[in-house]
Design a protein around this motif. Structure first.
Motif, PDB file in Angstrom:
ATOM      1  N   VAL A 135      16.107  31.020  42.864  1.00 57.84           N
ATOM      2  CA  VAL A 135      16.745  29.913  43.581  1.00 57.84           C
ATOM      3  C   VAL A 135      16.894  30.257  45.064  1.00 57.84           C
ATOM      4  O   VAL A 135      16.736  29.394  45.932  1.00 57.84           O
ATOM      5  N   ASN A 136      17.175  31.523  45.365  1.00 55.67           N
ATOM      6  CA  ASN A 136      17.275  31.928  46.771  1.00 55.67           C
ATOM      7  C   ASN A 136      15.963  31.707  47.523  1.00 55.67           C
ATOM      8  O   ASN A 136      15.966  31.503  48.746  1.00 55.67           O
ATOM      9  N   LEU A 137      14.848  31.769  46.810  1.00 53.05           N
ATOM     10  CA  LEU A 137      13.547  31.587  47.451  1.00 53.05           C
ATOM     11  C   LEU A 137      13.234  30.125  47.766  1.00 53.05           C
ATOM     12  O   LEU A 137      12.318  29.837  48.540  1.00 53.05           O
ATOM     13  N   LEU A 138      13.966  29.213  47.170  1.00 55.86           N
ATOM     14  CA  LEU A 138      13.756  27.802  47.482  1.00 55.86           C
ATOM     15  C   LEU A 138      14.267  27.523  48.888  1.00 55.86           C
ATOM     16  O   LEU A 138      15.313  28.014  49.296  1.00 55.86           O
ATOM     17  N   ASP A 139      13.536  26.706  49.621  1.00 59.96           N
ATOM     18  CA  ASP A 139      13.897  26.470  51.019  1.00 59.96           C
ATOM     19  C   ASP A 139      15.254  25.784  51.140  1.00 59.96           C
ATOM     20  O   ASP A 139      16.068  26.133  51.987  1.00 59.96           O
ATOM     21  N   ARG A 140      15.482  24.808  50.304  1.00 64.79           N
ATOM     22  CA  ARG A 140      16.755  24.100  50.319  1.00 64.79           C
ATOM     23  C   ARG A 140      16.919  23.414  48.974  1.00 64.79           C
ATOM     24  O   ARG A 140      15.949  22.959  48.391  1.00 64.79           O
ATOM     25  N   ARG A 275      17.313  42.131  46.915  1.00 62.14           N
ATOM     26  CA  ARG A 275      18.178  42.488  45.796  1.00 62.14           C
ATOM     27  C   ARG A 275      19.643  42.477  46.214  1.00 62.14           C
ATOM     28  O   ARG A 275      20.514  42.001  45.474  1.00 62.14           O
ATOM     29  N   ALA A 276      19.923  42.986  47.406  1.00 53.53           N
ATOM     30  CA  ALA A 276      21.309  43.006  47.885  1.00 53.53           C
ATOM     31  C   ALA A 276      21.866  41.583  47.979  1.00 53.53           C
ATOM     32  O   ALA A 276      23.012  41.318  47.596  1.00 53.53           O
ATOM     33  N   ALA A 277      21.045  40.654  48.465  1.00 52.73           N
ATOM     34  CA  ALA A 277      21.483  39.262  48.586  1.00 52.73           C
ATOM     35  C   ALA A 277      21.724  38.649  47.206  1.00 52.73           C
ATOM     36  O   ALA A 277      22.731  37.958  46.991  1.00 52.73           O
ATOM     37  N   ALA A 278      20.823  38.913  46.268  1.00 52.60           N
ATOM     38  CA  ALA A 278      20.973  38.352  44.923  1.00 52.60           C
ATOM     39  C   ALA A 278      22.194  38.933  44.224  1.00 52.60           C
ATOM     40  O   ALA A 278      22.932  38.214  43.538  1.00 52.60           O
ATOM     41  N   ILE A 279      22.421  40.231  44.387  1.00 47.28           N
ATOM     42  CA  ILE A 279      23.594  40.872  43.777  1.00 47.28           C
ATOM     43  C   ILE A 279      24.879  40.287  44.353  1.00 47.28           C
ATOM     44  O   ILE A 279      25.823  39.960  43.616  1.00 47.28           O
ATOM     45  N   ALA A 280      24.921  40.146  45.669  1.00 43.53           N
ATOM     46  CA  ALA A 280      26.118  39.597  46.313  1.00 43.53           C
ATOM     47  C   ALA A 280      26.389  38.177  45.835  1.00 43.53           C
ATOM     48  O   ALA A 280      27.536  37.807  45.532  1.00 43.53           O
ATOM     49  N   ASP A 281      25.338  37.366  45.733  1.00 49.29           N
ATOM     50  CA  ASP A 281      25.502  35.984  45.291  1.00 49.29           C
ATOM     51  C   ASP A 281      25.951  35.912  43.829  1.00 49.29           C
ATOM     52  O   ASP A 281      26.788  35.079  43.462  1.00 49.29           O
ATOM     53  N   LEU A 282      25.383  36.799  42.997  1.00 50.66           N
ATOM     54  CA  LEU A 282      25.784  36.825  41.593  1.00 50.66           C
ATOM     55  C   LEU A 282      27.259  37.189  41.452  1.00 50.66           C
ATOM     56  O   LEU A 282      28.010  36.540  40.719  1.00 50.66           O
ATOM     57  N   ASN A 283      27.661  38.245  42.149  1.00 50.88           N
ATOM     58  CA  ASN A 283      29.052  38.685  42.015  1.00 50.88           C
ATOM     59  C   ASN A 283      30.026  37.649  42.564  1.00 50.88           C
ATOM     60  O   ASN A 283      31.138  37.504  42.045  1.00 50.88           O
ATOM     61  N   THR A 284      29.618  36.910  43.586  1.00 47.43           N
ATOM     62  CA  THR A 284      30.479  35.837  44.098  1.00 47.43           C
ATOM     63  C   THR A 284      30.717  34.786  43.014  1.00 47.43           C
ATOM     64  O   THR A 284      31.849  34.333  42.801  1.00 47.43           O
ATOM     65  N   MET A 285      29.642  34.408  42.303  1.00 46.38           N
ATOM     66  CA  MET A 285      29.793  33.429  41.239  1.00 46.38           C
ATOM     67  C   MET A 285      30.585  33.993  40.068  1.00 46.38           C
ATOM     68  O   MET A 285      31.392  33.281  39.442  1.00 46.38           O
ATOM     69  N   LEU A 286      30.403  35.274  39.774  1.00 49.87           N
ATOM     70  CA  LEU A 286      31.154  35.891  38.689  1.00 49.87           C
ATOM     71  C   LEU A 286      32.644  35.927  39.003  1.00 49.87           C
ATOM     72  O   LEU A 286      33.487  35.617  38.151  1.00 49.87           O
ATOM     73  N   GLU A 287      32.963  36.312  40.223  1.00 48.08           N
ATOM     74  CA  GLU A 287      34.370  36.424  40.616  1.00 48.08           C
ATOM     75  C   GLU A 287      35.078  35.080  40.606  1.00 48.08           C
ATOM     76  O   GLU A 287      36.270  34.992  40.311  1.00 48.08           O
ATOM     77  N   SER A 288      34.340  34.019  40.911  1.00 44.67           N
ATOM     78  CA  SER A 288      34.942  32.687  40.961  1.00 44.67           C
ATOM     79  C   SER A 288      34.892  31.972  39.613  1.00 44.67           C
ATOM     80  O   SER A 288      35.421  30.862  39.470  1.00 44.67           O
ATOM     81  N   GLY A 289      34.254  32.604  38.628  1.00 46.89           N
ATOM     82  CA  GLY A 289      34.102  31.964  37.332  1.00 46.89           C
ATOM     83  C   GLY A 289      33.103  30.831  37.354  1.00 46.89           C
ATOM     84  O   GLY A 289      33.133  29.953  36.488  1.00 46.89           O
ATOM     85  N   GLY A 290      32.188  30.862  38.320  1.00 47.31           N
ATOM     86  CA  GLY A 290      31.243  29.774  38.497  1.00 47.31           C
ATOM     87  C   GLY A 290      29.958  29.900  37.715  1.00 47.31           C
ATOM     88  O   GLY A 290      29.035  29.104  37.905  1.00 47.31           O
ATOM     89  N   LEU A 291      29.871  30.896  36.840  1.00 48.39           N
ATOM     90  CA  LEU A 291      28.654  31.095  36.068  1.00 48.39           C
ATOM     91  C   LEU A 291      29.028  31.228  34.592  1.00 48.39           C
ATOM     92  O   LEU A 291      29.840  32.067  34.221  1.00 48.39           O
TER      93      LEU A 291
END
Length: 326
Positions: A135-140, A275-291
């Protein structure tokens, strides 16, 4: 330590061995993790069936979660006791997460937010990172239509959730039996790929324009649909797998005159920044309960052969994990 391993390729019940192996020690820059849960992915069973062995004994599985018990030279002692999830546990190395302990580079043990179950952590290394990077690779994505193939699969379901959270309208492909799981992830429409013409349905759902982007699990099937307009002009096809790994023909003229972009990636070999960007984005969603997560089946270590067979069968909805601690 208790572990499962194989010494030759073959069927799960023929080659998987359960027994005792020496407890590993963390080397410089490494951590020793007491594995609580080991995640099983299709790539793990494919490796057991036919990939060249990286050592005389192969402890399978790349994903897992647990607690750091020891650290090697150069790693902060404050990491001892940290809850972590793991990636690339058995990538290009012989000893993965199907064991009570694993020693691996400290950067491959990512802090697991409090309150997130170890079983969830064991699903992040391959499914979670693949979906997030795709999803990060999608332009928008906001206000765009994204087609996700295999929206009920582990990766596809996460990708559906992530794209939906970013404002996309997701069209997912899924069998009738698994359509509900794809819808629960946020898919606005589902195409029963077993009984419906996927290309025709995509065009119908997009007023003949095609989807703006595609997250694809099987290039060998989807490539031929590019010539019938499933992607809108300037659309992007992001692919992370193919059921046929040999040559796959692409409709060059359609790609050229519609200015389409093809993007492929292997989750094991992401660049450090990716990988750093994907990890950060994943953990943000995990912390917020968004996944949301679905553990389809849990097995003890002694039933690892049955767990592998469950993944190979492909009928189960949700992830398959091994519990290393009873």
């Amino acid at each position: 330590m208790k572990a499962a391993w194989y010494e030759r390729n073959g069927a799960a019940r023929d080659v998987l061995i359960i027994g005792e192996l020496p407890k590993p020690q963390p080397g410089p820059g490494e951590v020793l993790v007491r594995v609580h849960v080991s995640g099983i992915n299709p790539s793990d069973v494919k490796g057991r069936r036919g990939r060249p062995l990286p050592g005389p004994k192969v402890v399978p599985h790349s994903d897992g979660a647990g607690i750091i018990e020891e650290v090697g030279v150069g790693v902060l002692e404050s990491r001892i006791g940290e809850r972590v999830w793991l990636w690339n546990g058995q990538w290009k190395r012989a000893f993965g997460t199907a064991a009570e302990y694993i020693a691996l580079p400290a950067r491959q043990a990512v802090s697991l937010p409090e309150g997130v179950d170890f079983a969830v952590g064991a699903c992040l290394g391959i499914p979670g990172l693949t979906a997030m990077h795709a999803v990060n690779l999608l332009d928008r994505t906001r206000d765009k239509t994204v087609l996700v193939t295999g929206a009920a699969s582990a990766v596809g379901n996460y990708a559906t959730q992530i794209a939906t959270a970013r404002g996309a309208r997701v069209i997912g492909t899924a069998s009738a039996e698994k359509a509900g799981h794809a819808r629960s992830a946020g898919a606005a429409e589902i195409i029963d790929y077993k009984n419906e013409d996927v290309a025709a349905r995509v065009l119908e759902m997009t007023d003949g324009n095609g989807a703006d982007a595609l997250v694809d699990m099987d290039f060998s099937t989807t490539a031929r649909l590019l010539s019938v307009g499933i992607l809108a002009p300037y659309g992007k096809h992001v692919c992370y797998g193919s059921n046929v790994s040999g040559e796959n023909a692409v409709p060059f003229s359609d790609l050229l005159f519609r200015s389409l972009t093809l993007q492929f990636f292997l989750v094991y070999e992401l660049r450090e920044d990716e990988r750093a960007a994907a990890i950060a984005d994943l953990n943000t969603m995990l912390e917020s309960g968004g996944l949301a997560h679905l553990i389809g089946a849990r097995f003890p270590l002694v039933e690892i052969a049955a767990a592998h067979e469950t993944v190979e069968a492909g009928h189960l909805v949700g992830n398959v994990v091994l519990d290393l601690i009873n």
